[in-house]
Design a protein around this motif. Structure first.
Motif, PDB file in Angstrom:
ATOM      1  N   THR A 163     -44.493  -2.068  -5.580  1.00  0.00           N
ATOM      2  CA  THR A 163     -45.783  -2.758  -5.439  1.00  0.00           C
ATOM      3  C   THR A 163     -46.601  -2.663  -6.725  1.00  0.00           C
ATOM      4  O   THR A 163     -47.347  -3.581  -7.051  1.00  0.00           O
ATOM      5  CB  THR A 163     -46.589  -2.209  -4.246  1.00  0.00           C
ATOM      6  OG1 THR A 163     -47.002  -0.862  -4.495  1.00  0.00           O
ATOM      7  CG2 THR A 163     -45.774  -2.264  -2.963  1.00  0.00           C
ATOM      8  N   GLY A 164     -46.443  -1.558  -7.465  1.00  0.00           N
ATOM      9  CA  GLY A 164     -47.175  -1.417  -8.715  1.00  0.00           C
ATOM     10  C   GLY A 164     -46.685  -2.356  -9.791  1.00  0.00           C
ATOM     11  O   GLY A 164     -47.485  -2.984 -10.489  1.00  0.00           O
ATOM     12  N   SER A 165     -45.375  -2.472  -9.935  1.00  0.00           N
ATOM     13  CA  SER A 165     -44.840  -3.339 -10.985  1.00  0.00           C
ATOM     14  C   SER A 165     -44.915  -4.811 -10.608  1.00  0.00           C
ATOM     15  O   SER A 165     -45.085  -5.673 -11.475  1.00  0.00           O
ATOM     16  CB  SER A 165     -43.395  -2.951 -11.314  1.00  0.00           C
ATOM     17  OG  SER A 165     -42.557  -3.097 -10.186  1.00  0.00           O
ATOM     18  N   MET A 166     -44.818  -5.110  -9.316  1.00  0.00           N
ATOM     19  CA  MET A 166     -44.897  -6.500  -8.860  1.00  0.00           C
ATOM     20  C   MET A 166     -46.338  -6.945  -8.590  1.00  0.00           C
ATOM     21  O   MET A 166     -46.592  -8.126  -8.364  1.00  0.00           O
ATOM     22  CB  MET A 166     -44.062  -6.691  -7.586  1.00  0.00           C
ATOM     23  CG  MET A 166     -42.595  -6.407  -7.765  1.00  0.00           C
ATOM     24  SD  MET A 166     -41.809  -7.606  -8.861  1.00  0.00           S
ATOM     25  CE  MET A 166     -40.129  -6.970  -8.871  1.00  0.00           C
ATOM     26  N   ARG A 167     -47.279  -5.974  -8.564  1.00  0.00           N
ATOM     27  CA  ARG A 167     -48.687  -6.265  -8.256  1.00  0.00           C
ATOM     28  C   ARG A 167     -48.821  -6.995  -6.917  1.00  0.00           C
ATOM     29  O   ARG A 167     -49.655  -7.891  -6.759  1.00  0.00           O
ATOM     30  CB  ARG A 167     -49.334  -7.115  -9.358  1.00  0.00           C
ATOM     31  CG  ARG A 167     -49.239  -6.551 -10.765  1.00  0.00           C
ATOM     32  CD  ARG A 167     -50.062  -5.279 -10.927  1.00  0.00           C
ATOM     33  NE  ARG A 167     -50.317  -4.987 -12.324  1.00  0.00           N
ATOM     34  CZ  ARG A 167     -49.507  -4.245 -13.092  1.00  0.00           C
ATOM     35  NH1 ARG A 167     -48.418  -3.715 -12.588  1.00  0.00           N
ATOM     36  NH2 ARG A 167     -49.824  -4.037 -14.365  1.00  0.00           N
ATOM     37  N   SER A 168     -48.016  -6.599  -5.955  1.00  0.00           N
ATOM     38  CA  SER A 168     -47.978  -7.301  -4.671  1.00  0.00           C
ATOM     39  C   SER A 168     -47.654  -6.334  -3.555  1.00  0.00           C
ATOM     40  O   SER A 168     -47.062  -5.272  -3.779  1.00  0.00           O
ATOM     41  CB  SER A 168     -46.904  -8.404  -4.682  1.00  0.00           C
ATOM     42  OG  SER A 168     -47.138  -9.346  -5.702  1.00  0.00           O
ATOM     43  N   ALA A 169     -48.034  -6.702  -2.328  1.00  0.00           N
ATOM     44  CA  ALA A 169     -47.664  -5.934  -1.142  1.00  0.00           C
ATOM     45  C   ALA A 169     -46.172  -6.105  -0.853  1.00  0.00           C
ATOM     46  O   ALA A 169     -45.530  -7.052  -1.319  1.00  0.00           O
ATOM     47  CB  ALA A 169     -48.490  -6.385   0.053  1.00  0.00           C
ATOM     48  N   ILE A 170     -45.646  -5.195  -0.066  1.00  0.00           N
ATOM     49  CA  ILE A 170     -44.222  -5.227   0.264  1.00  0.00           C
ATOM     50  C   ILE A 170     -43.832  -6.577   0.872  1.00  0.00           C
ATOM     51  O   ILE A 170     -42.808  -7.174   0.503  1.00  0.00           O
ATOM     52  CB  ILE A 170     -43.866  -4.086   1.241  1.00  0.00           C
ATOM     53  CG1 ILE A 170     -43.877  -2.731   0.512  1.00  0.00           C
ATOM     54  CG2 ILE A 170     -42.509  -4.331   1.904  1.00  0.00           C
ATOM     55  CD1 ILE A 170     -42.776  -2.558  -0.517  1.00  0.00           C
ATOM     56  N   GLY A 171     -44.623  -7.086   1.805  1.00  0.00           N
ATOM     57  CA  GLY A 171     -44.297  -8.357   2.444  1.00  0.00           C
ATOM     58  C   GLY A 171     -44.216  -9.499   1.452  1.00  0.00           C
ATOM     59  O   GLY A 171     -43.369 -10.403   1.588  1.00  0.00           O
ATOM     60  N   GLU A 172     -45.067  -9.488   0.442  1.00  0.00           N
ATOM     61  CA  GLU A 172     -45.055 -10.538  -0.577  1.00  0.00           C
ATOM     62  C   GLU A 172     -43.825 -10.426  -1.465  1.00  0.00           C
ATOM     63  O   GLU A 172     -43.239 -11.441  -1.868  1.00  0.00           O
ATOM     64  CB  GLU A 172     -46.338 -10.450  -1.408  1.00  0.00           C
ATOM     65  CG  GLU A 172     -47.591 -10.756  -0.605  1.00  0.00           C
ATOM     66  CD  GLU A 172     -48.873 -10.271  -1.245  1.00  0.00           C
ATOM     67  OE1 GLU A 172     -49.948 -10.735  -0.818  1.00  0.00           O
ATOM     68  OE2 GLU A 172     -48.799  -9.423  -2.168  1.00  0.00           O
ATOM     69  N   VAL A 173     -43.408  -9.209  -1.759  1.00  0.00           N
ATOM     70  CA  VAL A 173     -42.183  -9.004  -2.540  1.00  0.00           C
ATOM     71  C   VAL A 173     -40.978  -9.510  -1.758  1.00  0.00           C
ATOM     72  O   VAL A 173     -40.065 -10.131  -2.319  1.00  0.00           O
ATOM     73  CB  VAL A 173     -42.009  -7.519  -2.910  1.00  0.00           C
ATOM     74  CG1 VAL A 173     -40.682  -7.293  -3.629  1.00  0.00           C
ATOM     75  CG2 VAL A 173     -43.172  -7.044  -3.785  1.00  0.00           C
ATOM     76  N   LEU A 174     -40.976  -9.269  -0.452  1.00  0.00           N
ATOM     77  CA  LEU A 174     -39.870  -9.744   0.388  1.00  0.00           C
ATOM     78  C   LEU A 174     -39.813 -11.266   0.411  1.00  0.00           C
ATOM     79  O   LEU A 174     -38.725 -11.859   0.320  1.00  0.00           O
ATOM     80  CB  LEU A 174     -40.017  -9.194   1.803  1.00  0.00           C
ATOM     81  CG  LEU A 174     -39.850  -7.681   1.959  1.00  0.00           C
ATOM     82  CD1 LEU A 174     -40.231  -7.242   3.365  1.00  0.00           C
ATOM     83  CD2 LEU A 174     -38.420  -7.252   1.644  1.00  0.00           C
ATOM     84  N   VAL A 175     -40.967 -11.912   0.522  1.00  0.00           N
ATOM     85  CA  VAL A 175     -41.010 -13.375   0.512  1.00  0.00           C
ATOM     86  C   VAL A 175     -40.441 -13.917  -0.799  1.00  0.00           C
ATOM     87  O   VAL A 175     -39.778 -14.967  -0.822  1.00  0.00           O
ATOM     88  CB  VAL A 175     -42.457 -13.879   0.723  1.00  0.00           C
ATOM     89  CG1 VAL A 175     -42.565 -15.371   0.423  1.00  0.00           C
ATOM     90  CG2 VAL A 175     -42.902 -13.601   2.151  1.00  0.00           C
ATOM     91  N   ALA A 176     -40.669 -13.181  -1.891  1.00  0.00           N
ATOM     92  CA  ALA A 176     -40.179 -13.610  -3.205  1.00  0.00           C
ATOM     93  C   ALA A 176     -38.693 -13.294  -3.407  1.00  0.00           C
ATOM     94  O   ALA A 176     -38.161 -13.535  -4.494  1.00  0.00           O
ATOM     95  CB  ALA A 176     -41.003 -12.941  -4.299  1.00  0.00           C
ATOM     96  N   GLY A 177     -38.033 -12.761  -2.399  1.00  0.00           N
ATOM     97  CA  GLY A 177     -36.607 -12.457  -2.509  1.00  0.00           C
ATOM     98  C   GLY A 177     -36.311 -11.114  -3.121  1.00  0.00           C
ATOM     99  O   GLY A 177     -35.218 -10.891  -3.665  1.00  0.00           O
ATOM    100  N   GLY A 178     -37.260 -10.180  -3.018  1.00  0.00           N
ATOM    101  CA  GLY A 178     -37.107  -8.895  -3.692  1.00  0.00           C
ATOM    102  C   GLY A 178     -36.543  -7.761  -2.864  1.00  0.00           C
ATOM    103  O   GLY A 178     -36.584  -6.609  -3.309  1.00  0.00           O
ATOM    104  N   GLU A 179     -35.989  -8.048  -1.686  1.00  0.00           N
ATOM    105  CA  GLU A 179     -35.472  -6.957  -0.856  1.00  0.00           C
ATOM    106  C   GLU A 179     -34.402  -6.149  -1.583  1.00  0.00           C
ATOM    107  O   GLU A 179     -34.363  -4.920  -1.492  1.00  0.00           O
ATOM    108  CB  GLU A 179     -34.900  -7.504   0.453  1.00  0.00           C
ATOM    109  CG  GLU A 179     -34.323  -6.411   1.355  1.00  0.00           C
ATOM    110  CD  GLU A 179     -33.887  -6.915   2.717  1.00  0.00           C
ATOM    111  OE1 GLU A 179     -32.912  -6.355   3.264  1.00  0.00           O
ATOM    112  OE2 GLU A 179     -34.504  -7.859   3.241  1.00  0.00           O
ATOM    113  N   CYS A 180     -33.532  -6.831  -2.330  1.00  0.00           N
ATOM    114  CA  CYS A 180     -32.465  -6.114  -3.032  1.00  0.00           C
ATOM    115  C   CYS A 180     -33.032  -5.144  -4.062  1.00  0.00           C
ATOM    116  O   CYS A 180     -32.484  -4.048  -4.262  1.00  0.00           O
ATOM    117  CB  CYS A 180     -31.505  -7.098  -3.692  1.00  0.00           C
ATOM    118  SG  CYS A 180     -32.280  -8.185  -4.906  1.00  0.00           S
TER     119      CYS A 180
END
Length: 310
Positions: A197-214
């Motif tokens: 979340t710190g490096s992406m500047r986003s909440a977990i759910g937003e990272v998941l929407v962006a395809g970041g689960e891996c």
């Protein structure tokens, strides 16, 4: 039991406030500015589990300490540890127990080196709290657990006495016989949350929407490898819980490190991520140029460099 809470920030203020309301013998060790706030506004906590409005909570300055306390609850940021140790040194006696709630693991050795390993307990807390612009402590979820234990895993008379003092104080207090295991597991979890979340500047759910689960799962695995090599492998049921939390669609979860970045404050990048990188490199675990851990660490170090440059 005489309890000294070092600081009256989000974590210290929350647990200290609960203890005060439960009529425990609590004193806050604070700087002059915070002392003025406490005298003027009292200790104010807003929580879904019950608010606290405690007028004029007991507080003391470092130079006023004149003898040992039974328990010192330490909840400062890891980068403030040296200054904190200087501030409460006069309150440490041979029988004083120091209960740190800091992130990472390096603080345990630093406290033992400054005082004595006998003085130091292991500890951690599970809570999401922050202070707003008015100084009010805001509890952001419905979890408020404080876990502690002897470093050697023994159930001592001292530990039982502390458990008795902390129990029934309006939060979940737990004496653990495997506190180092639990601290390592929490470290892996917060490093994953902070790194993503710190490096992406986003909440977990937003990272998941962006395809970041891996990326989330790879970072968790890299942290887990360091814990495993240190002799504290994440337990399967704990890993399963972490994965569920870190891959929950729509999750608004962010790390406190991201909130610090957003307000332009100092961050615990060295203590949460850097120490893991150093331990990984010392053991030659993984390939640095393919490391999500390395990327997250470098990204947040760059933020710190820009912040310090002004």
């Amino acid at each position: 039991m005489r309890i000294l809470i070092v600081g009256a920030g989000a974590i210290g203020g929350y647990f200290g406030g609960r203890l005060l309301e439960a009529a425990r013998d609590v004193t806050f060790l604070v700087r002059p500015g915070r002392a003025q706030e406490l005298d003027r506004d009292g200790l104010v906590v807003r929580s879904p589990l019950g608010n606290i409005d405690y007028p004029a909570p007991p507080h003391i300055a470092s130079q006023e300490l004149n003898g040992p306390y039974d328990l010192i609850l330490l909840s400062c940021k890891a980068y403030d540890l040296d200054a904190a140790m200087d501030s409460f040194a006069a309150a440490v006696g041979p029988d004083t127990a120091i209960l740190p709630l800091l992130n990472g693991m390096a603080h345990v050795d630093r406290l033992a080196a400054r005082f004595s390993k006998v003085n130091v307990l292991g500890g951690q807390c599970l809570i999401s709290v922050d202070r707003d612009a008015s100084g009010t402590i805001v509890h952001l979820n419905d979890t408020h657990q404080l876990t502690f234990g002897e470093l050697d895993g023994q159930s001592t008379a001292r530990a039982q006495h502390i458990a008795s003092a902390l129990s029934g104080a309006g939060f979940e207090a737990k004496l653990s016989l495997s506190i180092l295991q639990e601290m390592w597991e929490k470290w892996c979890f917060i490093a994953t949350g902070a790194g993503i979340t710190g490096s992406m500047r986003s909440a977990i759910g937003e990272v998941l929407v962006a395809g970041g689960e891996c990326l989330i799962l790879k970072l968790l695995e890299e942290c887990a490898q360091v814990a495993d090599r240190a002799g504290y492998p994440i337990r399967p049921e704990v890993r399963e819980r972490f994965v569920k939390m870190l891959t929950l669609p729509g999750s608004k979860m962010t790390a406190s490190m991201l909130r610090d970045v957003e307000r332009g404050a100092a961050i615990e990048v060295e203590h949460v991520l850097g120490d893991l990188v150093a331990r990984r490199d010392a053991e030659a675990l993984g390939t640095a140029d393919l490391s999500v851990l390395g990327f997250a660490y470098t990204h947040l170090k760059a933020y710190e460099a820009r912040r310090l440059r002004g």
